[in-house]
Design an enzyme around this catalytic site. Structure first.
Site, PDB file in Angstrom:
ATOM      1  N   CYS A   1       1.025  -0.996   0.302  1.00 26.43           N
ATOM      2  CA  CYS A   1       0.322  -0.260   0.097  1.00 26.43           C
ATOM      3  C   CYS A   1       1.162   1.204  -0.130  1.00 26.43           C
ATOM      4  O   CYS A   1       2.191   1.317  -0.844  1.00 26.43           O
ATOM      5  CB  CYS A   1      -1.259   0.363   1.326  1.00 26.43           C
ATOM      6  SG  CYS A   1      -0.129  -0.108   2.685  1.00 26.43           S
ATOM      7  N   PHE A   2       0.629   2.440   0.454  1.00 25.54           N
ATOM      8  CA  PHE A   2       1.347   3.430   0.556  1.00 25.54           C
ATOM      9  C   PHE A   2       2.503   3.045   1.801  1.00 25.54           C
ATOM     10  O   PHE A   2       3.589   3.439   0.734  1.00 25.54           O
ATOM     11  CB  PHE A   2       0.433   5.092   1.279  1.00 25.54           C
ATOM     12  CG  PHE A   2       1.138   5.742   0.079  1.00 25.54           C
ATOM     13  CD1 PHE A   2       1.827   6.489  -1.055  1.00 25.54           C
ATOM     14  CD2 PHE A   2       1.660   6.603   1.339  1.00 25.54           C
ATOM     15  CE1 PHE A   2       2.480   7.713  -0.822  1.00 25.54           C
ATOM     16  CE2 PHE A   2       2.307   8.099   1.068  1.00 25.54           C
ATOM     17  CZ  PHE A   2       2.721   8.492   0.381  1.00 25.54           C
TER      18      PHE A   2
END
Length: 384
Positions: free
Chosen positions: A98-99
């Site tokens: 994810c980020f």
């Protein structure tokens, strides 16, 4: 739940191996930039992410997590899990990210474990891997000498580079041929994706026993793709090899690139009528992009010749008249500009020659410098 984490120390291996990656970020994040081996299978779509983000700012983390669970549950949750499982069935060695390698990765890993599949997620997520690739680009010029391949427009630099193992094709990475007529039918990558692809190409290049990194002598912008400033600055001080080619071969090559290949590509994509219209627009728009630099009189002359050539091509299926504007463009615009730019770097030129002569020179350069760099006595002297 067992947490399986891929540490940041494995970033290099992830990119060199082209490890399949599931990008859990929302589509709006993915579209700005991702990695070549990644596929976007988000935990939350754009609207869901926006709502959760607003909740986080106004009410804090716990409220945002609760809202996320309420938005992605039941049928929606199962659809997301099924999408991940389908990809994993085809790519069982894939990783999640994810980020930042935080909640989205952890939650997805948990849901997949509950479905009977354990999938590692990448420490640091997109942000960590992106910073790593930026570092690769910044460090590259210090790891081996850069060598710049120069040559007039139409001299065949791209074809030449494709035959050299020590080369990286920047225009191929940017999906643009560099000149005002260099646009391709498919769009260029985003700036982030261009930089990521460049960094990964550098990682692959560094695996080889190359005495140098051979690059085309590019402008700061390749179409709309900007070379990273530190990398571009290093290119400006690199030694230069000049590829020379006869004018008639240059003209024939540009007729094929600007006219035959682009016309064929537009027709394959859009059909005969719409394809020719798009092809005509491509040529006229490309000429228009350098109108100010050409000056009004020269621009009008070129435009008239180009329109006549397009008319002949449409009505008689002949392309020979395109040579008239290509020749004028070379001799009145590209060649003088090239000579001016090269003159400023004249002190950096190591060699000039034909395709064959330049290949032979580079083979010798590669061999001589490889042996010099790997000579232990030479290394010892360089240290002291």
């Amino acid at each position: 739940m067992t947490t399986k984490l891929i540490p940041a120390q494995q970033y290099h291996d992830i990119f060199v191996a082209g490890k399949p990656l599931i990008d859990l970020r929302a589509p709006i994040e993915f579209d700005r930039g991702a990695f070549p081996s990644s596929v976007n299978l988000p935990l939350m779509v754009d609207k869901e992410r926006e709502k959760v983000g607003t909740c986080y700012k106004e009410q804090g983390q716990q409220a945002a997590i609760a809202l996320g669970h309420s938005l992605v549950h039941g049928v929606v949750k199962q659809q997301r899990i099924d999408a991940w499982l389908n990809f994993l069935s085809a790519h069982p060695q894939a990783y999640l990210y994810c980020f930042r390698g935080g909640l989205r990765s952890q939650l997805t890993q948990q849901w997949l474990q509950e479905a009977g599949v354990t999938v590692p997620y990448v420490q640091g997520g997109y942000k960590g891997m992106r910073q790593y690739l930026i570092g690769v680009i910044e460090a590259a010029p210090s790891l081996q000498p850069l060598l710049s391949l120069s040559g007039m427009t139409g001299s065949g630099k791209t074809d030449f580079l494709k035959r050299r193992k020590e080369a990286i094709d920047l225009e191929g990475i940017a999906n643009h041929r560099g000149s005002s007529f260099g646009k391709n039918i498919d769009p260029q990558p985003t700036q982030i994706n261009f930089e990521n692809r460049l960094a990964i190409a550098l990682l692959h290049h560094q695996l080889g026993n190359h005495a140098c990194l051979l690059l085309e002598d590019e402008s700061f912008l390749i179409g709309r793709s900007a070379l990273p400033q530190s990398f571009y600055s290093a290119m400006q001080t690199a030694d230069i090899v000049v590829l020379e080619e006869d004018d008639d071969i240059r003209l024939t090559r540009l007729l094929d690139e600007y006219v035959h290949k682009m016309h064929r590509g537009f027709i394959e994509r859009l059909g005969l009528e719409a394809g020719f219209e798009a092809f005509s627009h491509y040529l006229l728009q490309s000429l228009g992009s350098i109108r100010k630099r050409l000056g009004g009189k020269q621009y009008q002359e070129l435009q008239d010749i180009m329109q006549q050539a397009l008319s002949q091509q449409l009505n008689q299926n002949q392309t020979s008249q395109h040579l008239a504007w290509i020749s004028l463009l070379l001799h009145k615009y590209y060649d003088p500009m090239y000579e001016y730019q090269l003159q400023k770097k004249a002190g950096n030129i190591l060699f000039r020659g034909s395709h064959q002569a330049t290949h032979e020179w580079l083979d010798n350069y590669q061999r001589d410098n490889y042996h010099r760099n790997n000579d232990p006595l030479n290394s010892q002297h360089s240290k002291g």
